[in-house]
Scaffold this motif. Sequence first.
Motif, PDB file in Angstrom:
ATOM      1  N   SER A 168      -6.961   4.200   4.364  1.00 39.51           N
ATOM      2  CA  SER A 168      -5.722   4.682   3.739  1.00 39.51           C
ATOM      3  C   SER A 168      -4.987   3.618   2.937  1.00 39.51           C
ATOM      4  O   SER A 168      -3.932   3.883   2.369  1.00 39.51           O
ATOM      5  CB  SER A 168      -4.791   5.283   4.794  1.00 39.51           C
ATOM      6  OG  SER A 168      -4.552   4.368   5.842  1.00 39.51           O
ATOM      7  N   GLY A 169      -5.527   2.385   2.869  1.00 37.16           N
ATOM      8  CA  GLY A 169      -4.941   1.370   1.996  1.00 37.16           C
ATOM      9  C   GLY A 169      -3.951   0.463   2.710  1.00 37.16           C
ATOM     10  O   GLY A 169      -4.005   0.271   3.930  1.00 37.16           O
ATOM     11  N   ALA A 170      -3.032  -0.098   1.931  1.00 39.16           N
ATOM     12  CA  ALA A 170      -2.080  -1.083   2.447  1.00 39.16           C
ATOM     13  C   ALA A 170      -1.342  -0.550   3.673  1.00 39.16           C
ATOM     14  O   ALA A 170      -0.836   0.567   3.667  1.00 39.16           O
ATOM     15  CB  ALA A 170      -1.080  -1.456   1.352  1.00 39.16           C
ATOM     16  N   ARG A 171      -1.314  -1.357   4.714  1.00 39.98           N
ATOM     17  CA  ARG A 171      -0.665  -1.021   5.988  1.00 39.98           C
ATOM     18  C   ARG A 171      -1.257   0.238   6.617  1.00 39.98           C
ATOM     19  O   ARG A 171      -0.616   0.890   7.436  1.00 39.98           O
ATOM     20  CB  ARG A 171       0.856  -0.875   5.812  1.00 39.98           C
ATOM     21  CG  ARG A 171       1.518  -2.099   5.210  1.00 39.98           C
ATOM     22  CD  ARG A 171       2.972  -2.228   5.620  1.00 39.98           C
ATOM     23  NE  ARG A 171       3.796  -1.090   5.309  1.00 39.98           N
ATOM     24  CZ  ARG A 171       4.465  -0.944   4.179  1.00 39.98           C
ATOM     25  NH1 ARG A 171       4.387  -1.873   3.231  1.00 39.98           N
ATOM     26  NH2 ARG A 171       5.223   0.111   3.976  1.00 39.98           N
ATOM     27  N   GLY A 172      -2.480   0.568   6.238  1.00 33.97           N
ATOM     28  CA  GLY A 172      -3.114   1.788   6.738  1.00 33.97           C
ATOM     29  C   GLY A 172      -4.254   1.511   7.690  1.00 33.97           C
ATOM     30  O   GLY A 172      -4.408   0.403   8.211  1.00 33.97           O
ATOM     31  N   ASN A 173      -5.077   2.525   7.929  1.00 28.54           N
ATOM     32  CA  ASN A 173      -6.161   2.464   8.900  1.00 28.54           C
ATOM     33  C   ASN A 173      -7.433   3.084   8.337  1.00 28.54           C
ATOM     34  O   ASN A 173      -7.406   3.783   7.315  1.00 28.54           O
ATOM     35  CB  ASN A 173      -5.767   3.229  10.177  1.00 28.54           C
ATOM     36  CG  ASN A 173      -4.571   2.626  10.868  1.00 28.54           C
ATOM     37  OD1 ASN A 173      -4.624   1.492  11.336  1.00 28.54           O
ATOM     38  ND2 ASN A 173      -3.472   3.374  10.941  1.00 28.54           N
ATOM     39  N   TRP A 174      -8.530   2.843   9.055  1.00 28.60           N
ATOM     40  CA  TRP A 174      -9.793   3.474   8.703  1.00 28.60           C
ATOM     41  C   TRP A 174      -9.759   4.950   9.046  1.00 28.60           C
ATOM     42  O   TRP A 174      -9.143   5.360  10.026  1.00 28.60           O
ATOM     43  CB  TRP A 174     -10.945   2.805   9.461  1.00 28.60           C
ATOM     44  CG  TRP A 174     -11.177   1.398   9.040  1.00 28.60           C
ATOM     45  CD1 TRP A 174     -10.745   0.267   9.668  1.00 28.60           C
ATOM     46  CD2 TRP A 174     -11.868   0.960   7.869  1.00 28.60           C
ATOM     47  NE1 TRP A 174     -11.122  -0.849   8.963  1.00 28.60           N
ATOM     48  CE2 TRP A 174     -11.817  -0.452   7.854  1.00 28.60           C
ATOM     49  CE3 TRP A 174     -12.525   1.621   6.830  1.00 28.60           C
ATOM     50  CZ2 TRP A 174     -12.404  -1.205   6.835  1.00 28.60           C
ATOM     51  CZ3 TRP A 174     -13.114   0.878   5.822  1.00 28.60           C
ATOM     52  CH2 TRP A 174     -13.056  -0.522   5.833  1.00 28.60           C
ATOM     53  N   MET A 175     -10.410   5.756   8.217  1.00 27.73           N
ATOM     54  CA  MET A 175     -10.582   7.166   8.532  1.00 27.73           C
ATOM     55  C   MET A 175     -11.528   7.283   9.727  1.00 27.73           C
ATOM     56  O   MET A 175     -12.246   6.347  10.074  1.00 27.73           O
ATOM     57  CB  MET A 175     -11.141   7.925   7.328  1.00 27.73           C
ATOM     58  CG  MET A 175     -10.346   7.751   6.050  1.00 27.73           C
ATOM     59  SD  MET A 175      -8.596   8.223   6.232  1.00 27.73           S
ATOM     60  CE  MET A 175      -8.001   7.896   4.551  1.00 27.73           C
ATOM     61  N   ALA A 217     -10.921  -5.920  -0.660  1.00 27.02           N
ATOM     62  CA  ALA A 217      -9.646  -6.505  -0.258  1.00 27.02           C
ATOM     63  C   ALA A 217      -8.532  -6.000  -1.162  1.00 27.02           C
ATOM     64  O   ALA A 217      -7.391  -5.846  -0.728  1.00 27.02           O
ATOM     65  CB  ALA A 217      -9.737  -8.028  -0.317  1.00 27.02           C
ATOM     66  N   GLY A 218      -8.864  -5.738  -2.433  1.00 27.97           N
ATOM     67  CA  GLY A 218      -7.859  -5.209  -3.356  1.00 27.97           C
ATOM     68  C   GLY A 218      -7.330  -3.860  -2.924  1.00 27.97           C
ATOM     69  O   GLY A 218      -6.131  -3.586  -3.039  1.00 27.97           O
ATOM     70  N   TRP A 219      -8.211  -2.979  -2.409  1.00 27.93           N
ATOM     71  CA  TRP A 219      -7.741  -1.681  -1.927  1.00 27.93           C
ATOM     72  C   TRP A 219      -6.908  -1.852  -0.663  1.00 27.93           C
ATOM     73  O   TRP A 219      -5.859  -1.212  -0.501  1.00 27.93           O
ATOM     74  CB  TRP A 219      -8.907  -0.732  -1.659  1.00 27.93           C
ATOM     75  CG  TRP A 219      -8.447   0.571  -1.086  1.00 27.93           C
ATOM     76  CD1 TRP A 219      -8.576   1.007   0.191  1.00 27.93           C
ATOM     77  CD2 TRP A 219      -7.712   1.591  -1.784  1.00 27.93           C
ATOM     78  NE1 TRP A 219      -7.971   2.226   0.345  1.00 27.93           N
ATOM     79  CE2 TRP A 219      -7.438   2.616  -0.850  1.00 27.93           C
ATOM     80  CE3 TRP A 219      -7.262   1.738  -3.087  1.00 27.93           C
ATOM     81  CZ2 TRP A 219      -6.740   3.763  -1.194  1.00 27.93           C
ATOM     82  CZ3 TRP A 219      -6.570   2.885  -3.440  1.00 27.93           C
ATOM     83  CH2 TRP A 219      -6.303   3.887  -2.504  1.00 27.93           C
ATOM     84  N   LEU A 220      -7.346  -2.708   0.248  1.00 31.04           N
ATOM     85  CA  LEU A 220      -6.594  -2.915   1.483  1.00 31.04           C
ATOM     86  C   LEU A 220      -5.231  -3.547   1.218  1.00 31.04           C
ATOM     87  O   LEU A 220      -4.291  -3.353   1.981  1.00 31.04           O
ATOM     88  CB  LEU A 220      -7.390  -3.797   2.440  1.00 31.04           C
ATOM     89  CG  LEU A 220      -8.746  -3.249   2.898  1.00 31.04           C
ATOM     90  CD1 LEU A 220      -9.428  -4.233   3.829  1.00 31.04           C
ATOM     91  CD2 LEU A 220      -8.601  -1.897   3.574  1.00 31.04           C
ATOM     92  N   ARG A 221      -5.103  -4.276   0.133  1.00 29.52           N
ATOM     93  CA  ARG A 221      -3.843  -4.944  -0.199  1.00 29.52           C
ATOM     94  C   ARG A 221      -2.927  -4.068  -1.068  1.00 29.52           C
ATOM     95  O   ARG A 221      -1.723  -4.050  -0.886  1.00 29.52           O
ATOM     96  CB  ARG A 221      -4.147  -6.243  -0.947  1.00 29.52           C
ATOM     97  CG  ARG A 221      -2.920  -7.092  -1.280  1.00 29.52           C
ATOM     98  CD  ARG A 221      -3.343  -8.310  -2.099  1.00 29.52           C
ATOM     99  NE  ARG A 221      -4.408  -9.063  -1.435  1.00 29.52           N
ATOM    100  CZ  ARG A 221      -5.156  -9.978  -2.031  1.00 29.52           C
ATOM    101  NH1 ARG A 221      -4.984 -10.248  -3.315  1.00 29.52           N
ATOM    102  NH2 ARG A 221      -6.086 -10.614  -1.355  1.00 29.52           N
ATOM    103  N   GLY A 223      -3.784  -0.566  -2.192  1.00 27.57           N
ATOM    104  CA  GLY A 223      -4.059   0.855  -2.251  1.00 27.57           C
ATOM    105  C   GLY A 223      -3.179   1.720  -1.383  1.00 27.57           C
ATOM    106  O   GLY A 223      -2.480   1.254  -0.493  1.00 27.57           O
ATOM    107  N   GLY A 224      -3.231   3.031  -1.641  1.00 27.47           N
ATOM    108  CA  GLY A 224      -2.588   4.014  -0.790  1.00 27.47           C
ATOM    109  C   GLY A 224      -1.102   4.184  -1.003  1.00 27.47           C
ATOM    110  O   GLY A 224      -0.493   3.618  -1.903  1.00 27.47           O
ATOM    111  N   ALA A 225      -0.510   4.979  -0.101  1.00 22.92           N
ATOM    112  CA  ALA A 225       0.902   5.340  -0.214  1.00 22.92           C
ATOM    113  C   ALA A 225       1.827   4.138  -0.131  1.00 22.92           C
ATOM    114  O   ALA A 225       2.924   4.147  -0.694  1.00 22.92           O
ATOM    115  CB  ALA A 225       1.269   6.355   0.872  1.00 22.92           C
ATOM    116  N   HIS A 226       1.422   3.079   0.565  1.00 18.30           N
ATOM    117  CA  HIS A 226       2.260   1.889   0.715  1.00 18.30           C
ATOM    118  C   HIS A 226       1.812   0.758  -0.212  1.00 18.30           C
ATOM    119  O   HIS A 226       2.290  -0.370  -0.088  1.00 18.30           O
ATOM    120  CB  HIS A 226       2.237   1.403   2.166  1.00 18.30           C
ATOM    121  CG  HIS A 226       2.785   2.404   3.137  1.00 18.30           C
ATOM    122  ND1 HIS A 226       4.133   2.708   3.224  1.00 18.30           N
ATOM    123  CD2 HIS A 226       2.158   3.201   4.039  1.00 18.30           C
ATOM    124  CE1 HIS A 226       4.305   3.636   4.154  1.00 18.30           C
ATOM    125  NE2 HIS A 226       3.127   3.943   4.665  1.00 18.30           N
ATOM    126  N   GLY A 227       0.916   1.070  -1.127  1.00 20.39           N
ATOM    127  CA  GLY A 227       0.437   0.074  -2.067  1.00 20.39           C
ATOM    128  C   GLY A 227       1.136   0.193  -3.406  1.00 20.39           C
ATOM    129  O   GLY A 227       2.291   0.603  -3.504  1.00 20.39           O
TER     130      GLY A 227
END
Length: 372
Positions: A168-175, A217-221, A223-227
């Motif tokens: 789910s991206g930044a501050r998120g978790n794995w599906m 790492a770019g998506w984890l940093r 991506g998502g609703a908090h990115g």
Amino acid sequence: MRSVRAFATAVTASVLLLTACAGGGERGEWGGGGPAGPQAPTGERRDRAAPPPGGSPGAGRSGAEPRAKASETFSNPVVKDLWQPSRMAGATAAGTDVGAAPGGSDPAPEPVTARQVPRPYHRAMAPVGKVFFDRPEGPTVCSGTVVRDPARPGRSNLVWTAGHCVHSGARGNWMRNIVFVPAYNDRGRAAGRVGAAPPQDVSPYGVWWADWSQTSAGWLRHGGAHGDAAGSAYDFAVLHVRPEGGGGASLEETVGAAVPVWFGAPPADRISGVSVYGYPAADPYDGARMFRCTGPPGRYAPARRAPGLYRVGCTMTGGASGGGWFVDRDGATVLVSNSAIASTRHTWLAGPRLGRAAWEVFDAVSRRPSGR
């Protein structure tokens, strides 16, 4: 039932040739000549995936791309018989819609109406399928493609999809409960009939569980609703899968084909056309059938300091996320991107250019010992 040549012919028929291609590849079947695995931008034949020379294609003013990040927290134990046809049919679309981009983008393309792919899918499009997973909102669906693995020629268990389809991206978790179903709904039954269909018609090659997943790492940093807007430039992921019921045959052996990945492909103005495949599931589509769009790509800049994306006119909606973008490279059909974002009015799709960060994600999964 397994026809590599039919797959190559079907995609090539809808793909316009590259305006400028790297040389050196033999004309052949799906993926053409050379070793199994991603093709280096130079056209050289190599035993392992080669990183794009010169770092990130399309990198913004910020310089280097974020490096790939190991997914040590990923866990996806097999839950036998979880993904039955009725549960698959009820999965909702995953997708990311965006508005206007800041300066640096080409003019928005004219919408291209998505066309249905001929059925049954196993005859020509077996490596294209659906990625199912659970998130807090419930069962969800994306699209994906079987890609070649240079570490296991002819025996790949790798699937290319979008980052937001696995994390789910930044501050998120794995599906959770992530699976891949190649040639989903093989005969294209109407949506209302899929849930009651025999499993062999809905998942003709079985259900394949992800035992490992990695994104950038770019998506984890970002991506998502908090990115932020930069996340879409890194919205890609690779799955390593295994069959739910076990068995010795690989995914590539089972479906009969896998597509090479072209890392460091040319910018949009040097590509005359791409074909985009996926299973759109948000209105006005219902997720039951495979569609494609074909057209010339342009450049899309999601953020001022992020790499640019490819963008093409297409009416596909959520659910098509993660679906492959294909071009013809010297007679070989290769994957150059995946669907990541769409316009709010669903007139275009955009996908990341696959540079060094994408290669690092892919190479990390390819090198990982099977089943670990």
